[in-house]
Design a protein around this motif. Structure first.
Motif, PDB file in Angstrom:
ATOM      1  N   GLY A   3       0.723  -1.142  -0.174  1.00 28.00           N
ATOM      2  CA  GLY A   3       0.165   0.068  -0.215  1.00 28.00           C
ATOM      3  C   GLY A   3       0.846   1.164   0.016  1.00 28.00           C
TER       4      GLY A   3
ATOM      5  N   ALA B 228      -7.943   2.400   0.583  1.00 30.68           N
ATOM      6  CA  ALA B 228      -8.348   1.038  -0.070  1.00 30.68           C
ATOM      7  C   ALA B 228      -9.862   0.721   0.721  1.00 30.68           C
ATOM      8  CB  ALA B 228      -7.523  -0.130   0.379  1.00 30.68           C
TER       9      ALA B 228
ATOM     10  N   HIS C 173      -3.054  -3.037  -0.390  1.00 30.79           N
ATOM     11  CA  HIS C 173      -3.939  -2.109   0.282  1.00 30.79           C
ATOM     12  C   HIS C 173      -3.962  -0.914  -0.618  1.00 30.79           C
ATOM     13  CE1 HIS C 173      -4.241  -4.878   3.735  1.00 30.79           C
ATOM     14  NE2 HIS C 173      -5.500  -4.481   3.862  1.00 30.79           N
TER      15      HIS C 173
END
Length: 384
Positions: free
Chosen positions: A90, A137, A127
């Motif tokens: 992420g 997300a 994410h």
């Protein structure tokens, strides 16, 4: 007649062996030797036991936040490392310096190399922020159609995928080889909290997103060290599990996530009730997963689980091990040991740590003959 029967026998033996060989191959026909070896060895290893995994294990722990790559909450308890290490990409979409949990990507790269050099397994989730709103997300504003070919954010998302690919290309071991990765994108797809989930995307959109991602990473940018995972959240039926499955050509491993939950400050009765609910869910889920994996010739895994703060001191053996011991799954991974969360004013951790009341039970979990940790898997030479 005898010769004819012999030829028929040989023919079917060859066909059977070819079929078996195909089952042991990843979907990427250009996969690196190390990736093919890992895929094959994961199947063999499942017959011996289930590998234990922990998210962000080397990066931080409940009572410490800086690491030289040697400390581990799991190691502090059993003097051994997990067999599987989970990481998340992420914020790589922006080429950020740190991921969404604050770990520098340079550190993640070094940890992944360390795990590979030790003989363990790395798995990566992503994410990824919402490409339409640029929220997290968990911003479940519909966005999947916007990133597919023809969508208004298609070019942006291609750049994001390329940033993922560029990072993965840098993952190399001390032997100079590309490190094989169990890649688990767009996870918990049947939940409603992510922008790729069931409340934000049709099943057709989700499947197209998954297929496009695999094709892009495998064929467009030429990554050949990924083993692709399909991952749902908890489910009740085989139909629900399979509803958004993108197809055998796009998936190497099948998995799901399922956590145990209880009331705040639970009583012993609360703990007992939540444990029984968890055990029932997991047994049902693993039974369906086992059948699905066999039917599709895929490797099954329990990709995420845990009980926040592990309030039940016997949870490792009475809740987790007591169910997973009856199934041949590749690995089970518990989520990260973040520690104190100032904003939420609570502790957030799922693994053991030295001095925790569940640590003696985790030692029993570790000593069980069918749980596998780093010392066990390192002997197997998974990449050779």
């Amino acid at each position: 007649m005898k010769i004819k029967n012999l030829l028929i026998t040989v023919f079917f033996a060859v066909i059977t062996n070819l079929s078996f060989a195909q089952k042991n191959e990843p979907i990427d026909h250009k996969a690196t030797l190390e990736t093919r070896n890992l895929y094959s060895n994961l199947q063999k290893l499942a017959a011996k036991g289930v590998m234990f995994g922990h998210q962000d294990d080397l990066a931080y722990g409940v009572e410490w936040k800086t690491s030289d790559g040697k400390r581990s909450d799991v190691y502090d308890v059993v003097k051994d490392y997990p067999a599987v290490f989970g990481w998340d990409l992420g914020k790589i979409e922006y080429n950020a310096d740190k991921n969404l949990d604050g770990i520098p990507f340079d550190k993640i790269r070094a940890y992944i190399k360390q795990v590979y050099d030790m003989g363990g397994v790395n798995t990566i989730s992503w994410h990824v922020d919402n490409p339409v709103t640029k929220g997290s997300a968990w911003d479940n504003t519909s966005a999947v159609s916007a990133v597919l070919p023809g969508g208004k954010e298609f070019e942006t998302y291609q750049k994001w995928l390329k940033n993922v690919a560029n990072f993965i290309k840098t993952l190399k071991g001390s032997d100079g080889k590309q490190i094989p990765i169990l890649f688990r994108p767009y996870h918990e797809l049947n939940g409603g909290w992510f922008w790729w989930g069931k409340d934000s995307a049709t099943k057709e959109e989700y499947m197209e997103l998954f297929k496009y991602t695999v094709n892009y990473l495998k064929d467009t940018v030429g990554l050949h060290n990924l083993i692709y995972m399909y991952n749902t959240n908890s489910f009740q039926t085989a139909e629900e599990y399979a509803e958004r499955y993108p197809g055998d050509k796009y998936v190497d491993m099948v998995s799901f996530d399922n956590y145990q939950f209880s009331k705040p400050n639970p009583t012993q009765t609360d703990l007992k009730d939540s444990k029984e609910k968890f055990r029932k869910q997991i047994r049902n889920g693993l039974s369906i997963l086992d059948s699905f994996a066999k039917a599709h010739h895929k490797i099954p895994a329990f990709a995420e689980t845990g009980f926040e703060t592990v309030a039940d001191k016997d949870w490792w053996t009475s809740a987790l091990l007591d169910v997973i011991k009856d199934f041949k799954i590749s690995y089970v991974l518990v989520w990260r040991n973040h520690g104190w969360m100032e904003k939420e004013k609570k502790f957030h951790y799922f693994g053991p740590y030295s001095g925790h009341p569940s640590s003696p039970d985790f030692i029993r979990f570790y000593q069980a003959p069918n749980t596998l940790f780093m010392k066990d898997v390192a002997k197997q030479n998974l990449y050779k």
